[in-house]
Design a protein around this motif. Sequence first.
Motif, PDB file in Angstrom:
ATOM      1  N   ARG A 128       0.857  -1.185   0.000  1.00  0.00           N
ATOM      2  CA  ARG A 128       0.000   0.000   0.000  1.00  0.00           C
ATOM      3  C   ARG A 128       0.887   1.227   0.000  1.00  0.00           C
ATOM      4  N   ILE A 129       0.647   2.102  -0.960  1.00  0.00           N
ATOM      5  CA  ILE A 129       1.431   3.324  -1.090  1.00  0.00           C
ATOM      6  C   ILE A 129       0.595   4.531  -0.662  1.00  0.00           C
ATOM      7  N   ASN A 130       1.280   5.570  -0.251  1.00  0.00           N
ATOM      8  CA  ASN A 130       0.632   6.832   0.121  1.00  0.00           C
ATOM      9  C   ASN A 130       1.113   7.900  -0.851  1.00  0.00           C
ATOM     10  N   PRO A 131       0.272   8.319  -1.803  1.00  0.00           N
ATOM     11  CA  PRO A 131       0.694   9.301  -2.794  1.00  0.00           C
ATOM     12  C   PRO A 131       0.691  10.734  -2.272  1.00  0.00           C
ATOM     13  N   GLU A 132       0.332  10.890  -0.987  1.00  0.00           N
ATOM     14  CA  GLU A 132       0.305  12.212  -0.343  1.00  0.00           C
ATOM     15  C   GLU A 132      -0.582  13.201  -1.111  1.00  0.00           C
ATOM     16  N   ASN A 133      -1.685  12.682  -1.603  1.00  0.00           N
ATOM     17  CA  ASN A 133      -2.656  13.498  -2.344  1.00  0.00           C
ATOM     18  C   ASN A 133      -3.972  13.479  -1.580  1.00  0.00           C
ATOM     19  N   GLN A 134      -4.276  14.553  -0.882  1.00  0.00           N
ATOM     20  CA  GLN A 134      -5.458  14.604  -0.033  1.00  0.00           C
ATOM     21  C   GLN A 134      -6.684  15.003  -0.837  1.00  0.00           C
ATOM     22  N   GLU A 135      -7.704  14.157  -0.801  1.00  0.00           N
ATOM     23  CA  GLU A 135      -8.952  14.410  -1.527  1.00  0.00           C
ATOM     24  C   GLU A 135     -10.182  14.315  -0.625  1.00  0.00           C
ATOM     25  N   SER A 148      -0.367  10.100   8.651  1.00  0.00           N
ATOM     26  CA  SER A 148      -1.234   8.939   8.479  1.00  0.00           C
ATOM     27  C   SER A 148      -0.466   7.642   8.713  1.00  0.00           C
ATOM     28  N   ARG A 149      -1.150   6.672   9.317  1.00  0.00           N
ATOM     29  CA  ARG A 149      -0.547   5.355   9.518  1.00  0.00           C
ATOM     30  C   ARG A 149      -0.709   4.459   8.313  1.00  0.00           C
ATOM     31  N   LEU A 150      -1.403   4.928   7.277  1.00  0.00           N
ATOM     32  CA  LEU A 150      -1.782   4.093   6.145  1.00  0.00           C
ATOM     33  C   LEU A 150      -0.948   4.418   4.914  1.00  0.00           C
ATOM     34  N   GLY A 151      -0.247   3.424   4.417  1.00  0.00           N
ATOM     35  CA  GLY A 151       0.487   3.579   3.174  1.00  0.00           C
ATOM     36  C   GLY A 151       1.954   3.942   3.365  1.00  0.00           C
ATOM     37  N   ILE A 152       2.768   3.477   2.427  1.00  0.00           N
ATOM     38  CA  ILE A 152       4.211   3.698   2.454  1.00  0.00           C
ATOM     39  C   ILE A 152       4.530   4.930   1.603  1.00  0.00           C
ATOM     40  N   LEU A 153       5.356   5.816   2.131  1.00  0.00           N
ATOM     41  CA  LEU A 153       5.758   7.014   1.395  1.00  0.00           C
ATOM     42  C   LEU A 153       6.822   6.664   0.358  1.00  0.00           C
ATOM     43  N   ALA A 154       6.859   7.461  -0.703  1.00  0.00           N
ATOM     44  CA  ALA A 154       7.804   7.193  -1.788  1.00  0.00           C
ATOM     45  C   ALA A 154       9.247   7.190  -1.282  1.00  0.00           C
ATOM     46  N   ASN A 155       9.571   8.083  -0.354  1.00  0.00           N
ATOM     47  CA  ASN A 155      10.936   8.151   0.166  1.00  0.00           C
ATOM     48  C   ASN A 155      11.366   6.863   0.861  1.00  0.00           C
ATOM     49  N   ASP A 156      10.376   6.128   1.383  1.00  0.00           N
ATOM     50  CA  ASP A 156      10.686   4.935   2.173  1.00  0.00           C
ATOM     51  C   ASP A 156      11.021   3.715   1.330  1.00  0.00           C
ATOM     52  N   ILE A 157      10.801   3.789   0.020  1.00  0.00           N
ATOM     53  CA  ILE A 157      11.136   2.619  -0.815  1.00  0.00           C
ATOM     54  C   ILE A 157      12.253   2.931  -1.804  1.00  0.00           C
ATOM     55  N   GLU A 158      12.901   4.073  -1.631  1.00  0.00           N
ATOM     56  CA  GLU A 158      14.047   4.362  -2.486  1.00  0.00           C
ATOM     57  C   GLU A 158      15.154   3.356  -2.212  1.00  0.00           C
ATOM     58  N   ASN A 159      15.726   2.826  -3.271  1.00  0.00           N
ATOM     59  CA  ASN A 159      16.837   1.872  -3.176  1.00  0.00           C
ATOM     60  C   ASN A 159      16.454   0.575  -2.461  1.00  0.00           C
ATOM     61  N   VAL A 160      15.150   0.259  -2.449  1.00  0.00           N
ATOM     62  CA  VAL A 160      14.667  -0.995  -1.870  1.00  0.00           C
ATOM     63  C   VAL A 160      14.381  -1.979  -3.008  1.00  0.00           C
ATOM     64  N   LYS A 191       5.017  10.343  -7.818  1.00  0.00           N
ATOM     65  CA  LYS A 191       5.731   9.815  -6.655  1.00  0.00           C
ATOM     66  C   LYS A 191       6.300   8.411  -6.897  1.00  0.00           C
ATOM     67  N   PHE A 192       5.568   7.607  -7.659  1.00  0.00           N
ATOM     68  CA  PHE A 192       5.919   6.187  -7.782  1.00  0.00           C
ATOM     69  C   PHE A 192       6.046   5.712  -9.226  1.00  0.00           C
ATOM     70  N   GLY A 193       6.086   6.648 -10.165  1.00  0.00           N
ATOM     71  CA  GLY A 193       6.064   6.290 -11.585  1.00  0.00           C
ATOM     72  C   GLY A 193       7.180   5.372 -12.012  1.00  0.00           C
ATOM     73  N   GLN A 194       8.340   5.479 -11.372  1.00  0.00           N
ATOM     74  CA  GLN A 194       9.475   4.656 -11.791  1.00  0.00           C
ATOM     75  C   GLN A 194       9.242   3.170 -11.567  1.00  0.00           C
ATOM     76  N   TYR A 195       8.317   2.832 -10.657  1.00  0.00           N
ATOM     77  CA  TYR A 195       8.065   1.429 -10.339  1.00  0.00           C
ATOM     78  C   TYR A 195       6.955   0.814 -11.181  1.00  0.00           C
TER      79      TYR A 195
END
Length: 378
Positions: A128-135, A148-160, A191-195
Amino acid sequence: MNKYARADIPSPCYVCDEAQLEQNLLLMQRVQQEAGVEIILALKGFSMWSTFGMIKQYLKGATSSGVWEARLAREEMGGDVHVFSPAYKPKDVDALVGLVNHISFNSLSQWNKFKSQVLASGVSPGLRINPENQEADTPLYDPCAPGSRLGILANDIENVDLSDIEGFHCHNLCECDSFAAMRTLEAIEAKFGQYLPQLKWLNLGGGHLMTKKGYDVEHLILTLQNFKAKYPNLHIVLEPGSAVAWQCGPLVCEVVDIVENEEKIAILDISATAHMPDVLEMPYRPVISDAGLPGEKAHTYKFGGNSCLAGDVIEQYSFDKPLEAGTRLIFEDMLHYTMVKTSFFNGVQHPAIGILRKNGDFEIVREFNYEDFKGRLS
């Protein structure tokens, strides 16, 4: 006469309008076919499994929040079963790998903990990712709020190393329109396009209120088509909760007594806190058939629930005629995110569940009794 005011519908009772439910499903079927996506039912929003025989003719499966919902999805719905939970215990994963097709993890630590078990099971793993886009308009329902406790931030999966991850799951909408969905896809790309090119699926969660009057369905279809054209490798999944049962049925109740304390208060045979908790938690003002704003019509009342909670009240509505004991009231659109949250608080009578069939017949599918109340305790 209002079609839900008929004498064979007991009070209190949740009523599912089968014809309206099918109309919603037909619209969703169109979105699936024209956009080339998969729509599944979010059980957290609507778990009335007596309707699943119809729903599974149109939708492709269901999404769950844990073992019990996953088991209900597998037993009563079938098809593609997804699961997401903020955290899983080992016993949860032991059960889930035999029930679901896709499992999404809320953290890298959980993924690493269960990685070998999930891969060995053949269940498709995701994050689960968190795109940090509040709607979401209501903070209570905003998964992308700061902290938020929900979703992984893009910074947290760099080089993973994500080579074994097959999908991303994103949920940040709440009864939103197609333009919010478009902005979410843009945020995911940013945020996550490279993946995205290496993944097999992208679950866009719920909150797509495509069955609401005025929703731009054509824009949603075009948005999804354009995104799929960029990423033909991705199987796109949407999992609406509210949209499936939107405007599909009311909570029917009746006045039990009228009391006065500076204003007239109608005591009902339902409880806001036990049977419509979002009315107090969001809060929001439900629609009552043939009622107006305070003072708009000749007779104004506040409503009190039948529990002992002092705050079990819904603020004022007005009516053309005086209310009295036995008067029926119809709280509209009370199936999604309402039945799933009910409780037996205070031992008050739980509303029955019924279906108004397409042919006009009414059928009670469940009534609750003392044993149901007792069975929740020990």
